[in-house]
Design a protein around this motif. Structure first.
Motif, PDB file in Angstrom:
ATOM      1  N   ALA A   1      75.381  83.493   6.129  1.00 59.83           N
ATOM      2  CA  ALA A   1      75.420  82.030   6.075  1.00 59.83           C
ATOM      3  C   ALA A   1      74.438  81.437   7.072  1.00 59.83           C
ATOM      4  N   GLY A   2      73.195  81.941   7.032  1.00 64.26           N
ATOM      5  CA  GLY A   2      72.142  81.364   7.877  1.00 64.26           C
ATOM      6  C   GLY A   2      71.584  80.131   7.199  1.00 64.26           C
ATOM      7  N   ALA A   3      70.254  79.976   7.232  1.00 65.15           N
ATOM      8  CA  ALA A   3      69.639  78.769   6.670  1.00 65.15           C
ATOM      9  C   ALA A   3      70.008  78.610   5.190  1.00 65.15           C
ATOM     10  N   MET A   4      69.710  79.606   4.375  1.00 65.49           N
ATOM     11  CA  MET A   4      69.900  79.476   2.924  1.00 65.49           C
ATOM     12  C   MET A   4      71.373  79.581   2.525  1.00 65.49           C
ATOM     13  N   GLY A   5      72.085  80.499   3.158  1.00 67.04           N
ATOM     14  CA  GLY A   5      73.501  80.663   2.822  1.00 67.04           C
ATOM     15  C   GLY A   5      74.286  79.401   3.142  1.00 67.04           C
TER      16      GLY A   5
ATOM     17  N   VAL B   1      80.494  83.651   4.983  1.00 69.06           N
ATOM     18  CA  VAL B   1      80.784  84.883   5.743  1.00 69.06           C
ATOM     19  C   VAL B   1      79.576  85.174   6.623  1.00 69.06           C
ATOM     20  N   ASP B   2      79.783  85.276   7.925  1.00 69.25           N
ATOM     21  CA  ASP B   2      78.646  85.605   8.799  1.00 69.25           C
ATOM     22  C   ASP B   2      79.155  86.405   9.999  1.00 69.25           C
ATOM     23  N   ILE B   3      78.212  87.035  10.693  1.00 68.11           N
ATOM     24  CA  ILE B   3      78.605  87.823  11.867  1.00 68.11           C
ATOM     25  C   ILE B   3      78.184  87.131  13.165  1.00 68.11           C
TER      26      ILE B   3
ATOM     27  N   LEU C   1      74.525  86.710  -1.836  1.00 67.37           N
ATOM     28  CA  LEU C   1      74.135  87.488  -0.664  1.00 67.37           C
ATOM     29  C   LEU C   1      72.838  86.917  -0.100  1.00 67.37           C
ATOM     30  N   PHE C   2      72.921  86.348   1.103  1.00 70.41           N
ATOM     31  CA  PHE C   2      71.761  85.662   1.684  1.00 70.41           C
ATOM     32  C   PHE C   2      71.465  86.158   3.099  1.00 70.41           C
ATOM     33  N   VAL C   3      71.639  87.472   3.344  1.00 73.36           N
ATOM     34  CA  VAL C   3      71.197  88.033   4.627  1.00 73.36           C
ATOM     35  C   VAL C   3      69.700  88.321   4.515  1.00 73.36           C
TER      36      VAL C   3
ATOM     37  N   LEU D   1      69.151  86.013  -4.042  1.00 73.69           N
ATOM     38  CA  LEU D   1      67.939  85.195  -4.197  1.00 73.69           C
ATOM     39  C   LEU D   1      67.031  85.456  -2.995  1.00 73.69           C
ATOM     40  N   GLN D   2      67.228  86.637  -2.378  1.00 70.91           N
ATOM     41  CA  GLN D   2      66.436  86.983  -1.194  1.00 70.91           C
ATOM     42  C   GLN D   2      64.975  87.199  -1.594  1.00 70.91           C
ATOM     43  N   ASN D   3      64.092  87.036  -0.625  1.00 67.37           N
ATOM     44  CA  ASN D   3      62.675  87.316  -0.875  1.00 67.37           C
ATOM     45  C   ASN D   3      62.401  88.800  -0.795  1.00 67.37           C
ATOM     46  N   GLY D   4      61.278  89.213  -1.363  1.00 65.03           N
ATOM     47  CA  GLY D   4      60.844  90.604  -1.253  1.00 65.03           C
ATOM     48  C   GLY D   4      61.314  91.434  -2.432  1.00 65.03           C
TER      49      GLY D   4
ATOM     50  N   GLN E   1      64.199  76.442  -3.370  1.00 64.25           N
ATOM     51  CA  GLN E   1      64.851  75.680  -2.301  1.00 64.25           C
ATOM     52  C   GLN E   1      64.409  76.276  -0.960  1.00 64.25           C
ATOM     53  N   GLY E   2      64.406  75.473   0.073  1.00 60.82           N
ATOM     54  CA  GLY E   2      64.057  75.982   1.401  1.00 60.82           C
ATOM     55  C   GLY E   2      64.981  75.387   2.439  1.00 60.82           C
ATOM     56  N   ALA E   3      65.219  76.133   3.507  1.00 61.07           N
ATOM     57  CA  ALA E   3      66.099  75.637   4.568  1.00 61.07           C
ATOM     58  C   ALA E   3      65.704  76.254   5.900  1.00 61.07           C
ATOM     59  N   THR E   4      66.040  75.529   6.960  1.00 62.24           N
ATOM     60  CA  THR E   4      65.764  76.018   8.317  1.00 62.24           C
ATOM     61  C   THR E   4      67.009  75.817   9.160  1.00 62.24           C
TER      62      THR E   4
ATOM     63  N   THR F   1      61.338  91.049  11.077  1.00 60.57           N
ATOM     64  CA  THR F   1      60.776  90.344   9.918  1.00 60.57           C
ATOM     65  C   THR F   1      61.181  91.066   8.629  1.00 60.57           C
ATOM     66  N   GLU F   2      60.780  90.486   7.495  1.00 57.41           N
ATOM     67  CA  GLU F   2      61.027  91.116   6.199  1.00 57.41           C
ATOM     68  C   GLU F   2      59.783  91.857   5.698  1.00 57.41           C
ATOM     69  N   ILE F   3      58.928  92.296   6.634  1.00 58.04           N
ATOM     70  CA  ILE F   3      57.665  92.955   6.245  1.00 58.04           C
ATOM     71  C   ILE F   3      57.905  94.165   5.325  1.00 58.04           C
TER      72      ILE F   3
HETATM   73  P1  NAD Z   1      68.671  83.511   8.210  1.00 58.61           P
HETATM   74  O1  NAD Z   1      68.194  84.482   9.224  1.00 58.61           O
HETATM   75  O2  NAD Z   1      68.662  82.052   8.526  1.00 58.61           O
HETATM   76  O3  NAD Z   1      70.172  83.884   7.774  1.00 58.61           O
HETATM   77  C1  NAD Z   1      70.649  85.174   7.640  1.00 58.61           C
HETATM   78  C2  NAD Z   1      72.098  85.170   8.128  1.00 58.61           C
HETATM   79  O4  NAD Z   1      72.680  86.433   7.822  1.00 58.61           O
HETATM   80  C3  NAD Z   1      72.259  84.957   9.628  1.00 58.61           C
HETATM   81  O5  NAD Z   1      73.109  83.860   9.879  1.00 58.61           O
HETATM   82  C4  NAD Z   1      72.887  86.273  10.123  1.00 58.61           C
HETATM   83  O6  NAD Z   1      73.781  86.110  11.201  1.00 58.61           O
HETATM   84  C5  NAD Z   1      73.594  86.723   8.878  1.00 58.61           C
HETATM   85  N1  NAD Z   1      73.928  88.165   8.818  1.00 58.61           N
HETATM   86  C6  NAD Z   1      73.194  89.234   9.218  1.00 58.61           C
HETATM   87  N2  NAD Z   1      73.848  90.378   8.949  1.00 58.61           N
HETATM   88  C7  NAD Z   1      75.010  90.028   8.348  1.00 58.61           C
HETATM   89  C8  NAD Z   1      76.113  90.755   7.824  1.00 58.61           C
HETATM   90  N3  NAD Z   1      76.143  92.096   7.850  1.00 58.61           N
HETATM   91  N4  NAD Z   1      77.142  90.075   7.274  1.00 58.61           N
HETATM   92  C9  NAD Z   1      77.135  88.719   7.225  1.00 58.61           C
HETATM   93  N5  NAD Z   1      76.105  87.969   7.712  1.00 58.61           N
HETATM   94  C10 NAD Z   1      75.074  88.617   8.263  1.00 58.61           C
HETATM   95  O7  NAD Z   1      67.830  83.808   6.886  1.00 58.61           O
HETATM   96  P2  NAD Z   1      67.428  82.795   5.692  1.00 58.61           P
HETATM   97  O8  NAD Z   1      66.207  82.040   6.093  1.00 58.61           O
HETATM   98  O9  NAD Z   1      68.629  82.070   5.254  1.00 58.61           O
HETATM   99  O10 NAD Z   1      66.966  83.843   4.580  1.00 58.61           O
HETATM  100  C11 NAD Z   1      67.886  84.627   3.838  1.00 58.61           C
HETATM  101  C12 NAD Z   1      67.136  85.249   2.666  1.00 58.61           C
HETATM  102  O11 NAD Z   1      66.668  84.202   1.800  1.00 58.61           O
HETATM  103  C13 NAD Z   1      65.892  86.041   3.071  1.00 58.61           C
HETATM  104  O12 NAD Z   1      65.691  87.123   2.206  1.00 58.61           O
HETATM  105  C14 NAD Z   1      64.756  85.022   2.878  1.00 58.61           C
HETATM  106  O13 NAD Z   1      63.505  85.626   2.640  1.00 58.61           O
HETATM  107  C15 NAD Z   1      65.261  84.298   1.651  1.00 58.61           C
HETATM  108  N6  NAD Z   1      64.741  82.938   1.482  1.00 58.61           N
HETATM  109  C16 NAD Z   1      64.688  82.073   2.530  1.00 58.61           C
HETATM  110  C17 NAD Z   1      64.222  80.778   2.325  1.00 58.61           C
HETATM  111  C18 NAD Z   1      64.220  79.761   3.431  1.00 58.61           C
HETATM  112  O14 NAD Z   1      63.685  78.654   3.249  1.00 58.61           O
HETATM  113  N7  NAD Z   1      64.808  80.028   4.595  1.00 58.61           N
HETATM  114  C19 NAD Z   1      63.792  80.373   1.049  1.00 58.61           C
HETATM  115  C20 NAD Z   1      63.892  81.300  -0.016  1.00 58.61           C
HETATM  116  C21 NAD Z   1      64.363  82.576   0.213  1.00 58.61           C
END
Ligand code: NAD
Length: 307
Positions: free
Chosen positions: A8-12, A29-31, A74-76, A101-104, A127-130, A267-269
Motif C-alpha cells: 500500500a505504497g504510492a499506487m496501492g 496490507v503493508d509492512i 499486488l502493488f509491491v 499492474l507492476q512495471n517490468g 495512473q501515477g502516484a507519489t 530499484t526495479e532495474i
Molecule cells: P512504493 O514503494 O510506493 O510502494 C510499495 C509498498 O510495498 C511500500 O509501501 C512497501 O512498504 C510495501 N511492501 C514491501 N514489501 C511488502 C510486503 N512483503 N508485504 C506488503 N507490503 C510490502 O511503490 P509504488 O510506486 O507504489 O510502485 C508499486 C509498483 O507499481 C511498482 O512495480 C511500480 O513500478 C509500479 N507503478 C508505479 C507507478 C507510480 O506512479 N508510482 C505507476 C505505475 C506502475
C-alpha cells in the motif's frame, strides 16, 4: 468483492482509496509500520489537483487476520513480489485472483508460479502516484488501466474487475493481448529509467542532450530486437519515437528509478533493463548496452547501502 491491496505504497494507496470511496470492501496490507499507523489513526490523505481529501479505509500490518479474499491487487516493488505472492496465496479464497499492474517483466510469472497461472490477472496502468510521507499520497498522472490474462483468454471475472475499477474512477479496459502492453511499457521504461537514474536527469532532459538521446536509442533498439525475438508485437509503430515522446510528455518528472536512487532504495532495474538482458540471453540477442546500464545501476544501489 472482498479485496486486499498488498503493498500500500504510492499506487496501492491510490487504488485502495478509490475503491474504498466507491464503497468496495478493500483492505490495505503493508509492512511499513508508520504508514499503517498513520492511515489507521488519521485516514489516508489523498492529494489531488482539485485539493486534498481524507479517505478512511481498513489497513493491516502484514496479512494478519485476513481470509477468503476474492481479489488481491499486488502493488509491491518487484523485489518483494515473491514474498507478497506467498502472502496473497494464503489469504485468497479458492478461485480468488491476483491482479498485478507492476512495471517490468516477470512479476506476473512469479505470481503465477505461486498461485497458479489461471488465477493471475496482469496489465499496465497510466495512473501515477507519489508517496508524500506516512499516510499521504499524491495522485499524479491519470490514464487508462488495461488488464487481461497472460494466456490471452478473457473471462467474466476479468470483465468484473475492470468494471469495478472503472466504477471507482479508475478507467479500465479488458485487453486480450496484455503481453504486448506490458512489453510496450517495458521498452519505454528501458529507455528512460536507468539513464535518468544514473545521470540524475529529469525525463525531458534525456531527449534534449545528444549523448543521452543516443544512449536511449541504443538501449531501446536492443529492447525492440528482444521483443521481436520473443514474438511480441509492440503496441506502437515507431518505438524510438514513442519513447522520446513519452520522455518529452513527462519532461518535468523524475523517473521512479531516479527517485529510488535518490532515496537509497532498491530499484526495479532487474525487471526492466535486466529483464531485457535475461530475455536476450534466452533468445540469443546481444544486449551489451542494457547489460552495462543494469550493472551500473546495481553498482549504484550498492554504494547507497548504509555501511
Ligand atoms: P512504493 O514503494 O510506493 O510502494 C510499495 C509498498 O510495498 C511500500 O509501501 C512497501 O512498504 C510495501 N511492501 C514491501 N514489501 C511488502 C510486503 N512483503 N508485504 C506488503 N507490503 C510490502 O511503490 P509504488 O510506486 O507504489 O510502485 C508499486 C509498483 O507499481 C511498482 O512495480 C511500480 O513500478 C509500479 N507503478 C508505479 C507507478 C507510480 O506512479 N508510482 C505507476 C505505475 C506502475
Amino acid at each position: 468483492m472482498k479485496i486486499a491491496v498488498i503493498g500500500a505504497g504510492a499506487m496501492g494507496s491510490l487504488f485502495g482509496a478509490y475503491l474504498a470511496k466507491a464503497g468496495e470492501a478493500v483492505t490495505l496490507v503493508d509492512i511499513w509500520q508508520e504508514h499503517v499507523a498513520a492511515i489507521r489513526s488519521q485516514g489516508l490523505l489523498l492529494s489531488e489537483e482539485a485539493g486534498d481529501e481524507v479517505v478512511r479505509l481498513d489497513v493491516v500490518l502484514g496479512t494478519g487476520g485476513l481470509v477468503a479474499v476474492d481479489l488481491v491487487i499486488l502493488f509491491v516493488k518487484a523485489a518483494a513480489t515473491r514474498v507478497a505472492a506467498v502472502d496473497a496465496a494464503a489469504l485468497l479464497r479458492p478461485g480468488g485472483r491476483v491482479l498485478t499492474l507492476q512495471n517490468g517483466l516477470g512479476n506476473a510469472e512469479v505470481i503465477a508460479e505461486i498461485v497458479g497461472a489461471e488465477r493471475v490477472l496482469a496489465g499496465t496502468t497510466a495512473q501515477g502516484a507519489t508517496l508524500l510521507g506516512p499516510g499521504r499520497v499524491r495522485h499524479g498522472g491519470r490514464g487508462e488501466t488495461h488488464i487481461g490474462r497472460l494466456s490471452g483468454e478473457v473471462d467474466g471475472l476479468c470483465a468484473q474487475v475492470a468494471a469495478m475499477l472503472s466504477n471507482a474512477g479508475l478507467p479500465t479496459v479488458v485487453e486480450p493481448d496484455v503481453r504486448s502492453l506490458i512489453w510496450g511499457k517495458l521498452v519505454i521504461n528501458t529507455g528512460i529509467n536507468a539513464l535518468t537514474a544514473l545521470l540524475r536527469l529529469r525525463n525531458g532532459q534525456l531527449a534534449e542532450l545528444a549523448e543521452t538521446r543516443q544512449l536511449l536509442a541504443l538501449a531501446v533498439e536492443e529492447a525492440v530486437q528482444v521483443a521481436g525475438a520473443a514474438g511480441v508485437a509492440l503496441p506502437y509503430e515507431n518505438p524510438l519515437g514513442k519513447v522520446l515522446a513519452v520522455a518529452a510528455a513527462t519532461g518535468q518528472n523524475q523517473s521512479s528509478m531516479l527517485q529510488d536512487v535518490l532515496r537509497g532504495s532498491p530499484t526495479e532495474i532487474a525487471v526492466i533493463n535486466g529483464a531485457i538482458v535475461r530475455e536476450g540471453e534466452r533468445l540469443g540477442v546481444a544486449t551489451p548496452v542494457n547489460r552495462t546500464l543494469t550493472l551500473l545501476v546495481q553498482a549504484l544501489e550498492k554504494n547507497l547501502l548504509p555501511s
